[in-house]
Design a protein around this motif. Structure first.
Motif, PDB file in Angstrom:
ATOM      1  N   ILE A 395       1.381  -1.163   0.046  1.00 27.41           N
ATOM      2  CA  ILE A 395      -0.170  -0.095  -0.227  1.00 27.41           C
ATOM      3  C   ILE A 395       0.741   1.465  -0.068  1.00 27.41           C
ATOM      4  CG2 ILE A 395      -1.885   1.154   1.554  1.00 27.41           C
ATOM      5  CD1 ILE A 395      -2.883  -1.410  -0.332  1.00 27.41           C
ATOM      6  N   GLU A 396       0.531   2.275  -0.956  1.00 27.22           N
ATOM      7  CA  GLU A 396       1.321   3.022  -0.911  1.00 27.22           C
ATOM      8  C   GLU A 396       0.562   4.789  -0.905  1.00 27.22           C
ATOM      9  OE1 GLU A 396       4.532   4.047  -4.691  1.00 27.22           O
ATOM     10  OE2 GLU A 396       2.688   3.743  -5.230  1.00 27.22           O
ATOM     11  N   SER A 397      -0.604   4.841  -0.890  1.00 28.01           N
ATOM     12  CA  SER A 397      -1.425   5.722  -0.110  1.00 28.01           C
ATOM     13  C   SER A 397      -2.590   5.550  -0.138  1.00 28.01           C
ATOM     14  CB  SER A 397      -1.244   7.427  -1.373  1.00 28.01           C
ATOM     15  OG  SER A 397      -1.838   6.795  -2.574  1.00 28.01           O
ATOM     16  N   ARG A 398      -3.536   6.953   0.981  1.00 26.91           N
ATOM     17  CA  ARG A 398      -4.305   6.786   0.793  1.00 26.91           C
ATOM     18  C   ARG A 398      -4.979   7.600   0.336  1.00 26.91           C
ATOM     19  NH1 ARG A 398      -4.351   4.763   6.654  1.00 26.91           N
ATOM     20  NH2 ARG A 398      -7.027   5.715   6.368  1.00 26.91           N
ATOM     21  N   ASN A 399      -6.212   7.111  -0.909  1.00 27.50           N
ATOM     22  CA  ASN A 399      -7.048   7.778  -1.167  1.00 27.50           C
ATOM     23  C   ASN A 399      -7.955   8.988  -0.574  1.00 27.50           C
ATOM     24  OD1 ASN A 399      -6.105   6.497  -3.097  1.00 27.50           O
ATOM     25  ND2 ASN A 399      -7.565   5.614  -3.631  1.00 27.50           N
ATOM     26  N   SER A 400      -7.719  10.432  -1.739  1.00 26.52           N
ATOM     27  CA  SER A 400      -9.029  11.396  -0.247  1.00 26.52           C
ATOM     28  C   SER A 400     -10.296  11.229  -0.716  1.00 26.52           C
ATOM     29  CB  SER A 400      -8.728  12.555  -1.097  1.00 26.52           C
ATOM     30  OG  SER A 400      -8.591  12.620  -2.647  1.00 26.52           O
ATOM     31  N   GLY A 401     -11.071  11.299  -0.114  1.00 24.29           N
ATOM     32  CA  GLY A 401     -12.127  11.283  -0.991  1.00 24.29           C
ATOM     33  C   GLY A 401     -12.983  10.308   0.188  1.00 24.29           C
ATOM     34  N   ARG A 402     -14.316   9.812   0.433  1.00 25.50           N
ATOM     35  CA  ARG A 402     -15.319   9.050   0.842  1.00 25.50           C
ATOM     36  C   ARG A 402     -14.563   7.493   0.838  1.00 25.50           C
ATOM     37  NH1 ARG A 402     -20.805  11.633   3.060  1.00 25.50           N
ATOM     38  NH2 ARG A 402     -19.791  13.972   4.084  1.00 25.50           N
ATOM     39  N   THR A 403     -14.583   7.426  -0.875  1.00 26.26           N
ATOM     40  CA  THR A 403     -14.286   6.139  -1.397  1.00 26.26           C
ATOM     41  C   THR A 403     -13.684   4.817  -0.735  1.00 26.26           C
ATOM     42  OG1 THR A 403     -13.553   5.273  -3.906  1.00 26.26           O
ATOM     43  CG2 THR A 403     -11.772   6.757  -3.129  1.00 26.26           C
ATOM     44  N   ARG A 404     -13.798   4.011  -0.695  1.00 22.60           N
ATOM     45  CA  ARG A 404     -13.264   2.990   0.213  1.00 22.60           C
ATOM     46  C   ARG A 404     -12.675   2.253  -0.377  1.00 22.60           C
ATOM     47  NH1 ARG A 404     -17.463   0.061   3.870  1.00 22.60           N
ATOM     48  NH2 ARG A 404     -17.732   1.758   5.189  1.00 22.60           N
ATOM     49  N   ALA A 405     -10.913   2.996  -1.012  1.00 18.40           N
ATOM     50  CA  ALA A 405      -9.804   2.482  -2.302  1.00 18.40           C
ATOM     51  C   ALA A 405      -8.938   3.311  -1.457  1.00 18.40           C
ATOM     52  CB  ALA A 405      -9.894   2.431  -3.543  1.00 18.40           C
ATOM     53  N   VAL A 406      -7.583   2.432  -1.862  1.00 17.32           N
ATOM     54  CA  VAL A 406      -6.092   2.962  -1.641  1.00 17.32           C
ATOM     55  C   VAL A 406      -5.263   2.140  -2.085  1.00 17.32           C
ATOM     56  CG1 VAL A 406      -6.426   2.531   0.492  1.00 17.32           C
ATOM     57  CG2 VAL A 406      -5.898   0.981  -0.194  1.00 17.32           C
ATOM     58  N   THR A 407      -4.890   2.947  -3.264  1.00 19.46           N
ATOM     59  CA  THR A 407      -3.315   3.038  -3.843  1.00 19.46           C
ATOM     60  C   THR A 407      -2.075   1.692  -3.437  1.00 19.46           C
ATOM     61  OG1 THR A 407      -4.148   4.515  -5.008  1.00 19.46           O
ATOM     62  CG2 THR A 407      -1.943   3.657  -6.174  1.00 19.46           C
ATOM     63  N   GLY A 408      -1.878   0.884  -4.237  1.00 17.33           N
ATOM     64  CA  GLY A 408      -0.403   0.108  -3.782  1.00 17.33           C
ATOM     65  C   GLY A 408       0.080  -0.216  -5.103  1.00 17.33           C
ATOM     66  N   ARG A 409       1.509  -0.701  -5.117  1.00 16.01           N
ATOM     67  CA  ARG A 409       1.517  -1.753  -6.209  1.00 16.01           C
ATOM     68  C   ARG A 409       2.084  -2.930  -5.907  1.00 16.01           C
ATOM     69  NH1 ARG A 409       6.304   0.023  -6.449  1.00 16.01           N
ATOM     70  NH2 ARG A 409       6.564   1.217  -3.904  1.00 16.01           N
ATOM     71  N   SER A 410       2.224  -3.913  -6.807  1.00 19.50           N
ATOM     72  CA  SER A 410       2.324  -5.467  -6.515  1.00 19.50           C
ATOM     73  C   SER A 410       3.663  -5.222  -6.780  1.00 19.50           C
ATOM     74  CB  SER A 410       1.876  -6.612  -7.472  1.00 19.50           C
ATOM     75  OG  SER A 410       1.827  -6.278  -8.868  1.00 19.50           O
ATOM     76  N   GLN A 411       4.452  -7.016  -6.698  1.00 21.31           N
ATOM     77  CA  GLN A 411       5.963  -6.877  -7.523  1.00 21.31           C
ATOM     78  C   GLN A 411       6.002  -6.417  -8.915  1.00 21.31           C
ATOM     79  OE1 GLN A 411       8.070 -10.599  -6.138  1.00 21.31           O
ATOM     80  NE2 GLN A 411       7.816 -10.365  -4.200  1.00 21.31           N
ATOM     81  N   ARG A 412       5.304  -6.171  -9.740  1.00 21.84           N
ATOM     82  CA  ARG A 412       5.266  -5.837 -11.304  1.00 21.84           C
ATOM     83  C   ARG A 412       4.842  -4.445 -11.503  1.00 21.84           C
ATOM     84  NH1 ARG A 412       2.459 -10.199 -14.350  1.00 21.84           N
ATOM     85  NH2 ARG A 412       1.655 -11.910 -13.212  1.00 21.84           N
ATOM     86  N   GLU A 413       4.624  -3.436 -10.720  1.00 20.07           N
ATOM     87  CA  GLU A 413       4.797  -2.459 -10.883  1.00 20.07           C
ATOM     88  C   GLU A 413       5.854  -1.607 -10.455  1.00 20.07           C
ATOM     89  OE1 GLU A 413       1.113  -4.448 -11.501  1.00 20.07           O
ATOM     90  OE2 GLU A 413       1.700  -3.898  -9.620  1.00 20.07           O
ATOM     91  N   ALA A 414       7.031  -0.875 -10.835  1.00 18.76           N
ATOM     92  CA  ALA A 414       7.593  -0.144  -9.803  1.00 18.76           C
ATOM     93  C   ALA A 414       7.082   1.056  -9.732  1.00 18.76           C
ATOM     94  CB  ALA A 414       9.320   0.169 -11.447  1.00 18.76           C
ATOM     95  N   PRO A 415       7.606   2.263  -9.279  1.00 15.42           N
ATOM     96  CA  PRO A 415       7.021   3.006  -8.582  1.00 15.42           C
ATOM     97  C   PRO A 415       6.868   4.000  -9.165  1.00 15.42           C
ATOM     98  CG  PRO A 415       8.852   2.336  -7.514  1.00 15.42           C
ATOM     99  CD  PRO A 415       8.720   1.531  -8.222  1.00 15.42           C
TER     100      PRO A 415
END
Length: 453
Positions: A395-415
């Motif tokens: 998990i890389e960041s918390r999304n703003s707003g009320r949506t129940r979703a956050v942002t992340g990356r797996s081993q398949r995605e470089a930053p």
């Protein structure tokens, strides 16, 4: 500065690649050690340092515009001093100083650690300083604990500087000097500090990370470094970025498979596929589409499930439609998970600068767009295969707003350069820096969507 002098705050504008970002972090660490403070933003700083990129024309233009924007802040904001650092002054030196008299000081790559002293001189009344060595050649070690500007639970760990390759289109060896590796003990020590301070992903970077160990004692190489980093222990990721394809050895692939923290991810810029264009570029291996495909097959057989990223260069002098179609065929067949495309930029001082057969800008741009369109179809096919699978996501960041979703990356995605994983969750959101299991449920452009298992 003495205790009677006012505290000077310093802000950064960092441009270009991840290696440049590390340089900015090194400068920030040197400032803290010298007793200066870091501003929350350039707009709130007394001194603004612009760390520049000079790789291609577009990067130079962006750097010049950023410098002019910051210099304008002298009239409208708190900023009173502007210092330009990094690749642009290293490449252009006094010519840059003469073109930008509004800048108070310029420092090159070997002088990054001297930034506190330069600031003291400028605060003391000196202007127009030029501190640039004739040729970059130092290995500058960061102050520990590291200052991080990434804003997430990951860090870039620079293992070497400079480049020994002689690609005819590239100005990097002229700017950053010869390849020089850091000592492995220093790298491991830095990694330990980063991990102890909450970092969960170490992205190993240099102009060619696969060449690590060059210039050091025998048996000091990237496989040995990976094994040493793995012995630190704990749950974290190690990712390899920017490697010359010809240096992919079975020893490296075995080490990647044996060290549990190493992501099965390789960033291997092939640049082109046609032998004639590769020879003109000074890229000796792999020499052509068939050789590249054999290399990819070997990697995938030795490291099952590996994610491959590449970069292609279109519009190189002499590239004809048939040469481009060969590259297009490679992209369609090879199924790289991630791909970036650059249009050739003629750079003064490089062997390719005076080559005949310049490709018209419109033709080169159209080829870039065609290649990206072909890659988008590959991305869509790969994404559809992933739906229903599960994977570990950081998990890389918390999304703003009320949506129940956050942002992340797996081993398949470089930053920063690849897509992300959009993670839906139940009532309690996972914390930034947490590893969670996610089941993939859909695709949104270059990103993939999923839900916490």
């Amino acid at each position: 500065m003495s205790h009677r002098e006012p505290v000077v705050s310093v802000g950064f504008v960092s441009l270009g690649c991840a290696k440049n970002l590390v340089d900015s972090e090194i400068m920030a660490g040197a400032l803290l050690k010298a007793g200066l403070c870091l501003a929350a933003s350039p707009e709130e700083a007394d001194v603004v340092v612009v760390n520049t990129c000079a790789f291609i024309r577009a990067a130079k233009d962006e750097s010049i515009q950023a410098i002019l924007d910051v210099c304008a802040m002298k009239e409208t904001g708190r900023c009173g001093i502007v210092i330009v650092a990094g690749c642009l002054p290293q490449r252009y030196g006094r010519a840059l100083q003469e073109a930008l008299p509004e800048v108070d000081a310029f420092i090159g790559l070997d002088e990054l650690g001297r930034l506190p002293g330069v600031i003291r001189q400028v605060v003391g009344g000196k202007r127009g300083l030029l501190k640039v060595s004739a040729r970059a050649g130092k290995v500058i070690e960061p102050r520990l604990p590291r200052v991080l500007f990434t804003g997430g639970p990951y860090a870039y760990l620079k293992v070497a500087d400079g480049c020994h390759h002689r690609c005819r289109f590239c100005a990097i060896p002229r700017i950053r000097g010869p390849y020089r590796s850091r000592k492995p003990d220093a790298i491991v020590r830095e990694a330990e500090h980063l991990l102890a301070n909450g970092v969960k992903e170490l992205n190993l970077v240099s102009q060619d990370v696969l060449a690590y160990g060059r210039g050091l004692r025998a048996k000091t190489n990237l496989p040995a470094l990976l094994r040493a980093l793995g012995k630190v222990g704990g749950q974290f990721w190690i990712r390899l970025l920017y490697g010359y394809p010809a240096l992919v050895s079975d020893e490296l692939l075995d080490a990647m498979g044996e060290v549990p923290q190493v992501c099965a991810y390789l960033d291997l810029p092939v640049q082109h596929s046609h032998p004639r264009i590769l020879r003109a570029m000074g890229r000796t291996a792999p020499a052509g589409r068939e050789a590249i495909c054999r290399l990819l097959d070997r990697i995938r057989a030795r490291l099952p499930g590996v994610t491959l990223r590449t970069t292609c260069l279109v519009g190189f002098p002499g590239e004809r439609e048939a040469h481009f179609r060969d590259l297009l065929a490679l992209v369609e067949a090879a199924e790289f998970e991630h791909l970036g495309v650059f249009v050739y930029s003629p750079e003064e001082g490089t062997p390719a600068f005076r080559l005949p057969g310049r490709v018209r800008a419109g033709v080169a741009a159209a080829r870039r767009d065609r290649l990206l369109a072909a890659q988008r179809k590959v991305v869509d096919r790969i994404a559809q295969k992933r739906i229903g699978q599960t994977a570990t996501v950081l998990i890389e960041s918390r999304n703003s707003g009320r949506t129940r979703a956050v942002t992340g990356r797996s081993q398949r995605e470089a930053p920063e350069v690849d897509g992300v994983v959009l993670v839906r969750h139940a009532r309690t959101a996972p914390a930034v820096g947490e590893f969670v299991q996610v089941r993939y449920e859909g695709q949104r452009g270059y990103d993939i969507e999923g839900r916490v298992c």
